[in-house]
Write a protein that holds these residues in place. Structure first.
Motif, mmCIF file in Angstrom:
data_model
loop_
_atom_site.group_PDB
_atom_site.id
_atom_site.type_symbol
_atom_site.label_atom_id
_atom_site.label_comp_id
_atom_site.label_asym_id
_atom_site.label_seq_id
_atom_site.Cartn_x
_atom_site.Cartn_y
_atom_site.Cartn_z
ATOM 1 N N ALA A 33 -97.242 -1.875 57.911
ATOM 2 C CA ALA A 33 -97.242 -3.333 57.948
ATOM 3 C C ALA A 33 -96.054 -3.867 58.739
ATOM 4 N N GLU A 34 -94.876 -3.253 58.530
ATOM 5 C CA GLU A 34 -93.673 -3.707 59.232
ATOM 6 C C GLU A 34 -93.772 -3.398 60.731
ATOM 7 N N GLU B 123 -94.584 -9.627 66.901
ATOM 8 C CA GLU B 123 -93.449 -10.512 67.181
ATOM 9 C C GLU B 123 -92.905 -10.251 68.584
ATOM 10 N N LEU B 124 -92.803 -8.981 68.967
ATOM 11 C CA LEU B 124 -92.307 -8.657 70.311
ATOM 12 C C LEU B 124 -93.289 -9.130 71.378
ATOM 13 N N GLN B 125 -94.567 -9.002 71.112
ATOM 14 C CA GLN B 125 -95.556 -9.511 72.064
ATOM 15 C C GLN B 125 -95.401 -11.020 72.240
ATOM 16 N N GLU C 68 -84.773 -8.440 60.388
ATOM 17 C CA GLU C 68 -84.795 -9.817 60.878
ATOM 18 C C GLU C 68 -84.237 -9.952 62.289
ATOM 19 N N ASP C 69 -83.299 -9.083 62.646
ATOM 20 C CA ASP C 69 -82.609 -9.228 63.934
ATOM 21 C C ASP C 69 -83.142 -8.338 65.046
ATOM 22 N N VAL C 70 -83.981 -7.352 64.714
ATOM 23 C CA VAL C 70 -84.312 -6.330 65.710
ATOM 24 C C VAL C 70 -85.080 -6.884 66.900
ATOM 25 N N ALA C 71 -86.004 -7.821 66.686
ATOM 26 C CA ALA C 71 -86.772 -8.367 67.803
ATOM 27 C C ALA C 71 -85.859 -9.090 68.787
ATOM 28 N N GLY C 72 -84.962 -9.885 68.280
ATOM 29 C CA GLY C 72 -84.013 -10.591 69.139
ATOM 30 C C GLY C 72 -83.086 -9.632 69.867
#
Length: 574
Positions: free
Chosen positions: A489-490, A497-499, A558-562
């Motif tokens: 799920a994660e 989110e990255l897309q 919470e921060d990984v995409a950014g």
């Protein structure tokens, strides 16, 4: 893209036919597959990389005022006959006939086609300058296709042609392309060097530079100055003649019996003399003409310099034994510059006339002359720089020692002048109504070769390390277990989110062991890898790893995409 849906057949074993690392890794990483010798199919990831290189090329060409066209692959023989290249280009030209018995070729380059276009469309100086380019497949019937995409029979190339009113305009166009090429290869993440080069089959009377990606597997030798900006292909690099005191042995000139002695090393060993005391005499055949070529015994003859000095032949090669014996009356190992038949031109490297006492062939089988005097005994008709430059020699610009490296040619820029515009009649009317030929340049980038060259520079024992601008995807997400619902799920959440952030991302959703996924990710060379496992996820973290440095860090969910977005933007802007 989900890896389960991606056509990316990776291999663990090194293909037997692949000699260089780029070929091995492209096949193993599922980027290409062989269709025939020197002909390849690009799989999805390989094509994505090609398109990225093409887009960089387009952006830089357009920025310099280039206009994109698309010319035919099949070219009529009549145009090549007009330019004089139909019978000159050689066996690399793919030739074919249609059902009406008309002759064509598959385009290895497009000077004839583009010049024909311009002669039909340009009338006035007001229409110039023009910069026209295309990105297209090219075809050359290589005698020995090898090294994967580096020397194939079908390859992808960008070729741009400039048309100007005069030499000043050509110089401006040339400089534009030179600067654009520097930007292209820098943006592709390649370590390269522009070097002075030979124009080869393209021809022209102006200057030319090759852009070399420095790599141990390179087919081309490059010499460069340790102090100034001089660099040249070894085939082009000019040499300064050196004087060496070379008194051979005590005594007068004499004829010495040298039974079964053929090579330079054998002569030196038999007579106990250094190679610098020998004059190599080589009978060359240029088309239907014969030349005797003289060069110092320790030097390597540069056949490109020789061919250019002699005016340029379609075929230039050492004369076969029967020709040597028929003309000079001896075997090739005993050929010398004494008593040369009248009518046979003798061409010498610049160092030969500077030699005092030498050993040379006697034009008698199994005999050499010791202490021959070149100034008295040799008839030399032409003197040229004919040798290969050697590392350690003094730079002609500043005198500092030259160094040597290997390079892969990924681009070349030429000043053609009026070579094609005159032969094909591409003219314009100037301000005074006078008809003048267009002054041309041509500029090529090997798109598919740049892909291979990047791998040669960017790899390790585990696989490819793509520079961010040309990576097939920027990031791969690896869920450690597809049976852990929270992990899956994660992974899905981060993927979407990255897309949404515009990141080029793949999700390895295969039901495989984590080790298999890691190996494939390293093999393909994705710049960033996010590993999601139950242990780190329990602490609200995922693992972020950079392929190039191997650096791994734990980043909050919470921060990984950014963080990923920031790393990619930084790499793309550098």
């Amino acid at each position: 893209m989900r890896v389960s849906q991606l056509l990316n057949p990776t291999l663990r074993e090194v293909p037997a036919e692949a000699e260089v690392i780029s070929h091995q890794l492209m096949v193993r990483a599922g980027l290409i597959r062989k269709s025939a010798a020197g002909v390849y199919t690009y799989l999805p990831l390989g094509l994505r990389i090609l398109r990225k290189i093409e887009n960089i090329v387009r952006e830089e060409m357009d920025a310099k005022g280039g206009q994109e066209v698309l010319m035919p692959v099949i070219q009529p023989a009549e145009l090549w006959m007009e330019s004089g290249r139909w019978n000159v280009y050689g066996d690399e030209l793919f030739r074919l006939k249609d059902r009406h018995n008309r002759e064509f070729c598959l385009g290895p380059t497009h000077e004839e086609i583009i010049t024909d276009l311009i002669r039909g469309e340009v009338r006035s100086y007001k229409q110039l300058p023009l910069l026209l380019y295309q990105i297209q497949n090219k075809y050359r019937d290589e005698r020995r296709p090898r090294f994967g995409l580096m020397r194939g029979r079908e390859f992808i190339m960008k070729d741009l042609y400039s048309f100007d009113r005069d030499e000043a305009g050509l110089n401006e166009s040339y400089q534009k392309m030179y600067e654009a090429y520097c930007r292209i290869f820098s943006r592709c993440g390649l370590a390269y060097r522009p070097v002075e080069a030979d124009a080869g089959a393209i021809g022209g009377t102006g200057g030319t530079h090759e852009f070399m990606v420095l790599a141990e597997s390179g087919e081309n030798g490059v010499v460069y100055c340790s102090e100034c900006d001089f660099a040249a292909n070894v085939e082009k690099a000019e040499c300064r003649p050196q004087v060496i005191e070379n008194v051979v042995v005590e005594g007068e000139r004499k004829l010495v019996h040298t039974p079964e002695i053929r090579t330079i090393d054998e002569v030196c060993g038999f007579l106990a003399v250094p190679k610098t005391s020998l004059v190599k005499s080589l009978l060359y055949q240029g088309d239907d003409k014969l030349f005797l070529v003289l060069i110092r015994g320790d030097r390597e003859l540069n056949e490109i310099k020789l061919n250019n000095a002699l005016g340029g032949f379609v075929s230039l090669e050492l004369a076969p034994s029967h020709v040597v014996e028929g003309l000079l009356g001896c075997e090739p190992g005993s050929v010398g510059p004494v008593e040369v038949p009248v009518g046979l031109m003798v061409v010498a490297d610049e160092e030969v006339p500077l030699m005092k006492k030498v050993v040379c062939g006697a034009n008698q089988t199994d005999y050499h002359i010791v202490n021959a005097d070149p100034s008295l005994e040799f008839r030399i008709d032409q003197i040229h720089d004919l040798r290969m430059v050697e590392p350690g020699e003094a730079c002609l610009k500043c005198g500092a020692p030259l160094k040597e490296a290997r390079g892969i040619e990924v681009g070349q820029v030429f000043k053609l002048g009026t070579k094609y515009s005159k032969s094909l009649g591409a003219t314009f009317l100037d301000e005074n109504g006078e008809e003048k030929p267009c002054v041309m340049g041509c500029y090529g980038v090997g798109v598919s070769r740049s892909l291979a060259a990047s791998i040669e520079q960017n790899h390790d024992d585990y696989g490819i390390i793509w520079p961010m601008p040309i990576a097939p995807y920027h990031c791969i997400i690896v869920p450690v277990s597809t049976k852990d619902a929270q992990v899956v799920a994660e992974a899905d959440k981060l993927y979407h989110e990255l897309q949404r952030l515009g990141v080029e991302v793949v999700l390895d959703d295969r039901d495989e062991r984590a080790g298999v996924k890691f190996k494939d990710a390293d093999l393909v060379g994705y710049p960033l890898r996010v590993t999601i496992g139950s242990k780190t996820l329990a602490n609200g973290q995922v693992e972020l790893r950079e392929r190039k440095t191997g650096e791994t860090q734990l980043v909050s969910v919470e921060d990984v995409a950014g963080k990923i977005k920031s790393l990619i933007e930084k790499a793309l802007s550098s």
